[in-house]
Design a protein around this motif. Structure first.
Motif, mmCIF file in Angstrom:
data_model
loop_
_atom_site.group_PDB
_atom_site.id
_atom_site.type_symbol
_atom_site.label_atom_id
_atom_site.label_comp_id
_atom_site.label_asym_id
_atom_site.label_seq_id
_atom_site.Cartn_x
_atom_site.Cartn_y
_atom_site.Cartn_z
ATOM 1 N N GLY A 265 0.822 -1.198 0.000
ATOM 2 C CA GLY A 265 0.000 0.000 0.000
ATOM 3 C C GLY A 265 0.860 1.253 0.000
ATOM 4 N N GLU A 266 0.237 2.391 0.336
ATOM 5 C CA GLU A 266 0.958 3.666 0.365
ATOM 6 C C GLU A 266 1.892 3.744 1.569
ATOM 7 O OE1 GLU A 266 0.985 5.846 -1.968
ATOM 8 O OE2 GLU A 266 -0.601 4.969 -3.209
ATOM 9 N N LYS A 267 2.829 4.660 1.485
ATOM 10 C CA LYS A 267 3.810 4.824 2.562
ATOM 11 C C LYS A 267 3.135 5.380 3.812
ATOM 12 C CE LYS A 267 7.802 6.511 1.452
ATOM 13 N NZ LYS A 267 8.875 7.465 1.094
ATOM 14 N N ARG A 323 2.324 6.347 -4.490
ATOM 15 C CA ARG A 323 3.239 5.261 -4.848
ATOM 16 C C ARG A 323 3.155 4.889 -6.329
ATOM 17 N NH1 ARG A 323 4.153 -0.215 -1.152
ATOM 18 N NH2 ARG A 323 6.293 -0.593 -1.837
ATOM 19 N N ASP A 324 2.036 5.225 -6.979
ATOM 20 C CA ASP A 324 1.919 4.920 -8.401
ATOM 21 C C ASP A 324 2.585 5.969 -9.284
ATOM 22 O OD1 ASP A 324 0.232 7.071 -8.171
ATOM 23 O OD2 ASP A 324 -1.602 5.990 -8.715
ATOM 24 N N GLY A 325 3.222 6.970 -8.654
ATOM 25 C CA GLY A 325 3.918 8.008 -9.399
ATOM 26 C C GLY A 325 3.047 9.179 -9.790
ATOM 27 N N LEU A 326 1.750 9.139 -9.468
ATOM 28 C CA LEU A 326 0.836 10.232 -9.779
ATOM 29 C C LEU A 326 0.578 11.076 -8.542
ATOM 30 C CD1 LEU A 326 -1.811 8.268 -11.902
ATOM 31 C CD2 LEU A 326 0.169 9.568 -12.726
ATOM 32 N N ALA A 327 0.168 12.324 -8.784
ATOM 33 C CA ALA A 327 -0.180 13.206 -7.669
ATOM 34 C C ALA A 327 -1.412 12.663 -6.948
ATOM 35 C CB ALA A 327 -0.444 14.619 -8.181
ATOM 36 N N MET A 328 -1.552 13.014 -5.679
ATOM 37 C CA MET A 328 -2.695 12.569 -4.891
ATOM 38 C C MET A 328 -4.000 12.922 -5.600
ATOM 39 S SD MET A 328 -4.458 11.482 -2.305
ATOM 40 C CE MET A 328 -6.095 11.824 -1.643
ATOM 41 N N PHE A 329 -4.173 14.202 -5.935
ATOM 42 C CA PHE A 329 -5.384 14.637 -6.635
ATOM 43 C C PHE A 329 -5.090 14.634 -8.136
ATOM 44 C CE2 PHE A 329 -5.529 16.672 -2.425
ATOM 45 C CZ PHE A 329 -6.704 16.088 -1.942
ATOM 46 N N PRO A 361 -8.777 -1.396 -6.130
ATOM 47 C CA PRO A 361 -7.826 -1.868 -7.149
ATOM 48 C C PRO A 361 -8.298 -3.081 -7.926
ATOM 49 C CG PRO A 361 -7.062 -2.421 -4.943
ATOM 50 C CD PRO A 361 -8.229 -1.510 -4.774
ATOM 51 N N PHE A 362 -9.327 -3.778 -7.434
ATOM 52 C CA PHE A 362 -9.812 -4.975 -8.111
ATOM 53 C C PHE A 362 -11.230 -4.781 -8.632
ATOM 54 C CE2 PHE A 362 -7.113 -6.050 -4.466
ATOM 55 C CZ PHE A 362 -5.968 -6.423 -5.155
ATOM 56 N N GLY A 363 -11.641 -3.482 -8.750
ATOM 57 C CA GLY A 363 -12.941 -3.170 -9.320
ATOM 58 C C GLY A 363 -14.091 -3.189 -8.342
ATOM 59 N N THR A 466 0.547 11.995 6.004
ATOM 60 C CA THR A 466 0.569 11.540 4.612
ATOM 61 C C THR A 466 -0.808 11.025 4.230
ATOM 62 O OG1 THR A 466 1.764 10.146 3.041
ATOM 63 C CG2 THR A 466 1.211 9.158 5.146
ATOM 64 N N PHE A 467 -1.057 10.908 2.945
ATOM 65 C CA PHE A 467 -2.251 10.226 2.452
ATOM 66 C C PHE A 467 -1.910 8.755 2.239
ATOM 67 C CE2 PHE A 467 -3.713 14.477 0.938
ATOM 68 C CZ PHE A 467 -5.001 14.441 1.466
ATOM 69 N N ILE A 468 -2.774 7.856 2.722
ATOM 70 C CA ILE A 468 -2.570 6.433 2.467
ATOM 71 C C ILE A 468 -3.687 5.870 1.604
ATOM 72 C CG2 ILE A 468 -1.253 6.104 4.588
ATOM 73 C CD1 ILE A 468 -3.691 4.740 5.792
ATOM 74 N N GLU A 469 -4.570 6.739 1.099
ATOM 75 C CA GLU A 469 -5.648 6.312 0.206
ATOM 76 C C GLU A 469 -6.071 7.501 -0.640
ATOM 77 O OE1 GLU A 469 -7.785 4.719 -2.086
ATOM 78 O OE2 GLU A 469 -7.449 3.212 -0.506
ATOM 79 N N THR A 470 -6.281 7.292 -1.931
ATOM 80 C CA THR A 470 -6.675 8.383 -2.834
ATOM 81 C C THR A 470 -8.187 8.494 -2.997
ATOM 82 O OG1 THR A 470 -6.575 6.952 -4.797
ATOM 83 C CG2 THR A 470 -4.539 8.090 -4.138
ATOM 84 N N ALA A 471 -8.917 7.428 -2.704
ATOM 85 C CA ALA A 471 -10.339 7.389 -3.028
ATOM 86 C C ALA A 471 -11.226 8.123 -2.041
ATOM 87 C CB ALA A 471 -10.798 5.940 -3.139
#
Length: 479
Positions: A265-267, A323-329, A361-363, A466-471
Motif C-alpha cells: 500500500g501507500e507509505k 506510490r503509483d507516481g501520480l499526484a494525490m489529486f 484496485p480490483f474493481g 501523509t495520504f494512504i488512500e486516494t479514493a
C-alpha cells in the motif's frame, strides 16, 4: 517498554475499537493503542470491565504523569495482545508504569534529547518523587488557569497558590540544604544540575499544559485526519491485498481461494523531528512571574499547533506524489474535478458522486460516504450556505446536502478558491498523521541557562502526515 509489532490498523478495525471505547466509557486514545498493538476486537470487548478498572486506577494515582499513563496503556494493550487475561494485564500495566517514574520520555528518540534522572516511587509526599509530583500538579494548575485551560489540582493543591520561590525553597530543603532566602533557593534548585526535582517539576508542568492545550485547540484539518503512532523513524507501507479479498462462492467439495497480504500500500507517515527553545530568567522565577512561565507555555503551544497544522497540510498543499507516481489529486485517481467551480449544489453533488462511485484496485465498489466540506476562509460563507438547513417552499427547493456535510474552515489552506470533500477518517482511510508512540504530545526538556541565569526550555516533537488512500478525498480547484 517493548513496542511489539505496531502497524497502522484498518479504518474498520479502528472504528470498532473506538465504538467499544464509547460503550465502555474509556478514552478513545486507549482504543487506538489497542488497535495498533493487534488486540482482537472480541478480546477488547471481553476485557472491557478490566479496561475501565485500569483507567480508574490511573486516575486514583497522583504519582502518574501523562507520559506514564500513556506507557501504562501501551503495556496493557501489549499484555492483552499477548493473550493475558484482563486482570493480569491491568496489574502488569500499572506495575510497569510505576517502574518508569522519572525515566526520560526521550530515551528512545534518535538524535535528540538525552537521559533524565530515573528513580523509584517513594512512600513520602514530603521529598523526592512524591514532592515533585505535588509541585508539578500545583504548577500545572496555575499555568492552566492563566492559559484558560482546565486542570483541577489533586495532590498538589497546596502548591497551586504558592510562589515559585517558595516551591523551590521546599524542594531544596527536602534535600537537606538550607538556603537563606527564596533567591538562593532558586539558584540552588536551578543552577545545581539539570535533573533537579524543581527543574523536572517545571518541565513536567509545561508538558501537562501543552497536552491539555493541544487537545483543546486542535486545527480544523485534524477533524478530517486519523491519528496514529509510530514506534520508530523507519519507512514502512500500509497493508494491501495481492488479489481481491471479496469472498468467493465455494462449490461443493471446492477449495477456498486465499489471498496474500503484504506491504504494497501507500507509505505510512515517516517521523521527522521538530524543536524550538525558550528561556526564563532566575529573576523572573524569584519574582514569581508566573505570567512569563505561562507565556513560555503559551508560546510553545502556539508553536506546536502551527507545526502540527503545517505538517498535516503538507500532503494537501503539495499534492503529494503517491506510490503509483501520480499526484494525490489526479484525474486518473477519480478525485479531481475536470473543471473548477465554487461550492454549490451541483459542484458538491459531483464531488459526492465521485466519492460514492470510487472503486478499489480490483474493481470493487468502495461506497465511500462524504463527511466534510473543507474550505479556506474565503469560501466559508458560501460553504455554510450550501449545507445550511432550508425551509423550502416547494419540493424542488430542497437542499440535498442539508445536514449531510460538516463544513471545516482551515485557515492554513493557501489557495483561496480550492475546496475539498473528505470521508470520515474513523470509517475510511485517507489523511493520516502520526507521532512517535512515546511522544503523543510534545516533550519539554530543560537545563540551567549558560549565557544567562535561569532555565532554558526546549520543545521536541516527532510527527508526520501523509495520504494512504486516494479514493476518500476529492478536490475542486475552484474558480
Amino acid at each position: 517498554m517493548a513496542d511489539g509489532n505496531l502497524n497502522i490498523p484498518s479504518a474498520r478495525i479502528l472504528a470498532q475499537h473506538r465504538q467499544i471505547a464509547t460503550t465502555g466509557e474509556y478514552p478513545s486514545a486507549l482504543a487506538d493503542v489497542m488497535a495498533e498493538r493487534g488486540v482482537a476486537v472480541e478480546a477488547a470487548r471481553v476485557a472491557m470491565t478490566h479496561t475501565k478498572d485500569l483507567e480508574h486506577r490511573l486516575d486514583a494515582s497522583g504519582t502518574l504523569s501523562d507520559a506514564m499513563r500513556r506507557h501504562a496503556r501501551q503495556h496493557y494493550a501489549q499484555a492483552l495482545a499477548a493473550g493475558n487475561d484482563g486482570a493480569t494485564a491491568v496489574t502488569q500495566a500499572v506495575n510497569a508504569a510505576l517502574g518508569e517514574v522519572g525515566e526520560a520520555t526521550q530515551r528512545q528518540i534518535h538524535g535528540v534529547g538525552g537521559p533524565r534522572l530515573s528513580s523509584n516511587v517513594g512512600t513520602s509526599w514530603d521529598h523526592g518523587e512524591g514532592l515533585r509530583q505535588k509541585v508539578q500538579d500545583g504548577l500545572t494548575a496555575r499555568l492552566a488557569q492563566q492559559m484558560g485551560l482546565k486542570h483541577e489540582p489533586t495532590v498538589g493543591r497546596e502548591f497551586a497558590t504558592m510562589q515559585m520561590g517558595e516551591m523551590a525553597m521546599q524542594m531544596v530543603r527536602a534535600t537537606g540544604a538550607r538556603p537563606i532566602n527564596h533567591g538562593e533557593a532558586i539558584r540552588m534548585a536551578v543552577g545545581s544540575h539539570s535533573t533537579s526535582d524543581f527543574v523536572l517539576a517545571t518541565q513536567g508542568s509545561l508538558e501537562n499544559v501543552l497536552a491539555r492545550g493541544l487537545e483543546a485547540r486542535t486545527p480544523e484539518i485534524e477533524r478530517a485526519a486519523r491519528f496514529t503512532t509510530r514506534p520508530d523513524y523507519r519507512e514502512s507501507f500500509s497493508l494491501s491485498l495481492t488479489e481481491s479479498s471479496t469472498p468467493q462462492e465455494v462449490a461443493e467439495a471446492g477449495e477456498i481461494r486465499y489471498v496474500t497480504v503484504d506491504e504494497k500500500g501507500e507509505k505510512n507517515p515517516v517521523l521527522r523531528d521538530f524543536a524550538s527553545g525558550l528561556a526564563v530568567s532566575n529573576k523572573a522565577i524569584a519574582n514569581d512571574r508566573i505570567d512569563l512561565l505561562g507565556g513560555v507555555a503559551d508560546a510553545m503551544l502556539r508553536a506546536a499547533n502551527v507545526r502540527k497544522r503545517i505538517v498535516m497540510l503538507e500532503p494537501i498543499e503539495t499534492n503529494m506524489v503517491m506510490r503509483d507516481g501520480l499526484a494525490m489529486f489526479h484525474a486518473d485517481h477519480g478525485n479531481l474535478a475536470a473543471s473548477g467551480g465554487a461550492p454549490g449544489v451541483t459542484t458538491v453533488g459531483a464531488a459526492v458522486k465521485a466519492l460514492r462511485t470510487q472503486k478499489g484496485p480490483f474493481g470493487e465498489v468502495l461506497a465511500i460516504a462524504p463527511a466534510f466540506l473543507i474550505v479556506p476562509p474565503d469560501l466559508e460563507t458560501v460553504a455554510q450556505q450550501v449545507v445550511a438547513a432550508l425551509t423550502p417552499a416547494t419540493v424542488g427547493e430542497v437542499n440535498p446536502w442539508a445536514g449531510k456535510l460538516e463544513v471545516l474552515v482551515e485557515p492554513g489552506l493557501t489557495d483561496p478558491a480550492a475546496w475539498y470533500i473528505a470521508a470520515d477518517p474513523a470509517r475510511f482511510d485517507g489523511l493520516v498523521w502520526a507521532t512517535k508512540d512515546d511522544m503523543t504530545f510534545p516533550v519539554v526538556e530543560s537545563k540551567p541557562g549558560w549565557t544567562t541565569l535561569g532555565l532554558e526550555f526546549r520543545l521536541v516533537w516527532a510527527l508526520d502526515a501523509t495520504f494512504i488512500e486516494t479514493a476518500t478525498w476529492y478536490k475542486n480547484p475552484g474558480v
